[in-house]
Design a protein around this motif. Structure first.
Motif, mmCIF file in Angstrom:
data_model
loop_
_atom_site.group_PDB
_atom_site.id
_atom_site.type_symbol
_atom_site.label_atom_id
_atom_site.label_comp_id
_atom_site.label_asym_id
_atom_site.label_seq_id
_atom_site.Cartn_x
_atom_site.Cartn_y
_atom_site.Cartn_z
ATOM 1 N N SER A 17 10.764 -6.299 -9.932
ATOM 2 C CA SER A 17 10.963 -6.472 -11.369
ATOM 3 C C SER A 17 11.138 -5.093 -12.005
ATOM 4 O O SER A 17 10.880 -4.071 -11.380
ATOM 5 N N TYR A 18 11.553 -5.103 -13.255
ATOM 6 C CA TYR A 18 11.678 -3.868 -14.032
ATOM 7 C C TYR A 18 10.751 -4.001 -15.225
ATOM 8 O O TYR A 18 10.912 -4.901 -16.050
ATOM 9 N N ARG A 19 9.741 -3.141 -15.267
ATOM 10 C CA ARG A 19 8.778 -3.161 -16.377
ATOM 11 C C ARG A 19 8.416 -1.735 -16.752
ATOM 12 O O ARG A 19 8.186 -0.891 -15.888
ATOM 13 N N ASN A 20 8.314 -1.509 -18.025
ATOM 14 C CA ASN A 20 7.789 -0.246 -18.556
ATOM 15 C C ASN A 20 8.464 0.989 -17.967
ATOM 16 O O ASN A 20 7.832 2.002 -17.692
ATOM 17 N N GLY A 21 9.769 0.881 -17.734
ATOM 18 C CA GLY A 21 10.543 2.011 -17.233
ATOM 19 C C GLY A 21 10.463 2.225 -15.736
ATOM 20 O O GLY A 21 10.986 3.206 -15.225
ATOM 21 N N PRO B 216 -6.852 -5.734 -10.818
ATOM 22 C CA PRO B 216 -7.551 -6.928 -11.293
ATOM 23 C C PRO B 216 -7.460 -7.131 -12.801
ATOM 24 O O PRO B 216 -7.472 -8.260 -13.269
ATOM 25 N N ALA B 217 -7.339 -6.039 -13.557
ATOM 26 C CA ALA B 217 -7.307 -6.147 -15.019
ATOM 27 C C ALA B 217 -5.931 -6.513 -15.559
ATOM 28 O O ALA B 217 -5.801 -6.897 -16.712
ATOM 29 N N ALA B 218 -4.880 -6.392 -14.742
ATOM 30 C CA ALA B 218 -3.519 -6.642 -15.225
ATOM 31 C C ALA B 218 -3.240 -8.131 -15.267
ATOM 32 O O ALA B 218 -3.459 -8.845 -14.303
ATOM 33 N N LYS B 219 -2.768 -8.582 -16.390
ATOM 34 C CA LYS B 219 -2.356 -9.976 -16.556
ATOM 35 C C LYS B 219 -0.838 -9.980 -16.729
ATOM 36 O O LYS B 219 -0.317 -10.117 -17.818
ATOM 37 N N LEU B 220 -0.126 -9.791 -15.620
ATOM 38 C CA LEU B 220 1.324 -9.618 -15.696
ATOM 39 C C LEU B 220 2.066 -10.892 -16.053
ATOM 40 O O LEU B 220 3.224 -10.849 -16.427
ATOM 41 N N ALA C 63 2.725 -1.986 -14.195
ATOM 42 C CA ALA C 63 1.857 -3.082 -14.627
ATOM 43 C C ALA C 63 1.505 -3.007 -16.108
ATOM 44 O O ALA C 63 0.951 -3.947 -16.662
ATOM 45 N N GLY C 64 1.810 -1.872 -16.757
ATOM 46 C CA GLY C 64 1.522 -1.730 -18.184
ATOM 47 C C GLY C 64 0.104 -1.279 -18.480
ATOM 48 O O GLY C 64 -0.361 -1.377 -19.611
ATOM 49 N N LEU C 65 -0.604 -0.757 -17.481
ATOM 50 C CA LEU C 65 -1.983 -0.329 -17.691
ATOM 51 C C LEU C 65 -2.084 1.078 -18.261
ATOM 52 O O LEU C 65 -3.060 1.398 -18.951
ATOM 53 N N ILE C 66 -1.131 1.936 -17.936
ATOM 54 C CA ILE C 66 -1.111 3.310 -18.442
ATOM 55 C C ILE C 66 0.337 3.673 -18.767
ATOM 56 O O ILE C 66 1.263 2.935 -18.412
ATOM 57 N N THR D 212 0.796 -1.236 0.000
ATOM 58 C CA THR D 212 0.000 0.000 0.000
ATOM 59 C C THR D 212 0.824 1.280 0.000
ATOM 60 O O THR D 212 0.334 2.295 -0.495
ATOM 61 N N PRO D 213 2.073 1.305 0.513
ATOM 62 C CA PRO D 213 2.843 2.548 0.368
ATOM 63 C C PRO D 213 3.255 2.854 -1.081
ATOM 64 O O PRO D 213 3.672 3.955 -1.390
ATOM 65 N N SER D 214 3.128 1.875 -1.984
ATOM 66 C CA SER D 214 3.453 2.109 -3.395
ATOM 67 C C SER D 214 2.504 3.146 -3.966
ATOM 68 O O SER D 214 1.319 3.162 -3.653
ATOM 69 N N THR D 215 3.020 4.008 -4.839
ATOM 70 C CA THR D 215 2.148 4.984 -5.475
ATOM 71 C C THR D 215 1.321 4.277 -6.559
ATOM 72 O O THR D 215 1.846 3.499 -7.347
ATOM 73 N N ILE D 216 0.030 4.543 -6.562
ATOM 74 C CA ILE D 216 -0.895 3.821 -7.431
ATOM 75 C C ILE D 216 -0.564 4.035 -8.905
ATOM 76 O O ILE D 216 -0.510 3.085 -9.686
ATOM 77 N N CYS D 217 -0.318 5.270 -9.312
ATOM 78 C CA CYS D 217 -0.046 5.561 -10.725
ATOM 79 C C CYS D 217 1.258 4.927 -11.188
ATOM 80 O O CYS D 217 1.337 4.376 -12.289
ATOM 81 N N SER D 218 2.295 4.980 -10.355
ATOM 82 C CA SER D 218 3.571 4.372 -10.727
ATOM 83 C C SER D 218 3.426 2.861 -10.845
ATOM 84 O O SER D 218 3.994 2.243 -11.750
ATOM 85 N N ALA D 219 2.644 2.267 -9.952
ATOM 86 C CA ALA D 219 2.392 0.831 -10.031
ATOM 87 C C ALA D 219 1.611 0.500 -11.304
ATOM 88 O O ALA D 219 1.853 -0.534 -11.940
ATOM 89 N N ALA D 220 0.694 1.381 -11.701
ATOM 90 C CA ALA D 220 -0.077 1.162 -12.929
ATOM 91 C C ALA D 220 0.817 1.228 -14.168
ATOM 92 O O ALA D 220 0.635 0.464 -15.108
#
Length: 142
Positions: free
Chosen positions: A104-108, A132-136, A79-82, A68-76
């Motif tokens: 991991s390192y994904r999407n910068g 829920p929508a991310a299929k990592l 995850a490749g959602l935005i 939960t301390p992770s920033t939501i937008c950065s996590a998104a």
């Protein structure tokens, strides 16, 4: 990476210029700095969050689930959602904390790993969130 294929380089430079020209975007950065910490009491609930264009990525721990301390937008972004340049709406689901989070390192975005110390395994208020929508676990198209 920058590729030149029929004007793609120009599009990449244009999107970067738009974000640079719009600085400072205090409201965007405030929303991008939002973590799920205040959502701990909402276990099991699905919530939406808006990430405006041109935000700055920040701390991420985990790999769907995220702490939960992770920033939501950065996590998104991770995850490749935005993308950072375009932003967008994301949906998260608050869930119980797990003991181990992978990095991991994904999407910068580089996510940190976290292993809960034995002394903290019984913290009642610890939570995590997932997209829920991310299929990592599926391969990404290039």
């Amino acid at each position: 990476m920058i590729y030149w294929r029929g004007g793609i380089l120009a599009a990449v430079l244009l999107s970067s210029a738009v974000c640079w020209a719009s600085r400072p975007m205090r409201s965007a950065n405030r929303l991008w700095a939002t973590s799920a910490e205040d959502l701990r009491a909402r276990v099991g609930q699905t919530l939406s969050h808006f990430c405006p264009p041109c935000g700055e990525t920040d701390q991420v721990t985990g790999n769907n689930p995220y702490t939960t301390p992770s920033t939501i937008c950065s996590a998104a972004v991770h995850a490749g959602l935005i993308t950072r340049e375009r932003g967008g709406w994301v949906v998260i689901k608050v869930q119980k904390f797990i003991e181990t989070y992978k990095s991991s390192y994904r999407n910068g975005v580089h996510s940190q790993k976290y292993d809960m110390p034995a002394a903290e395994k019984y913290r009642v208020n610890a939570r995590s969130f997932i997209f829920p929508a991310a299929k990592l676990d599926l391969p990404r198209l290039k």
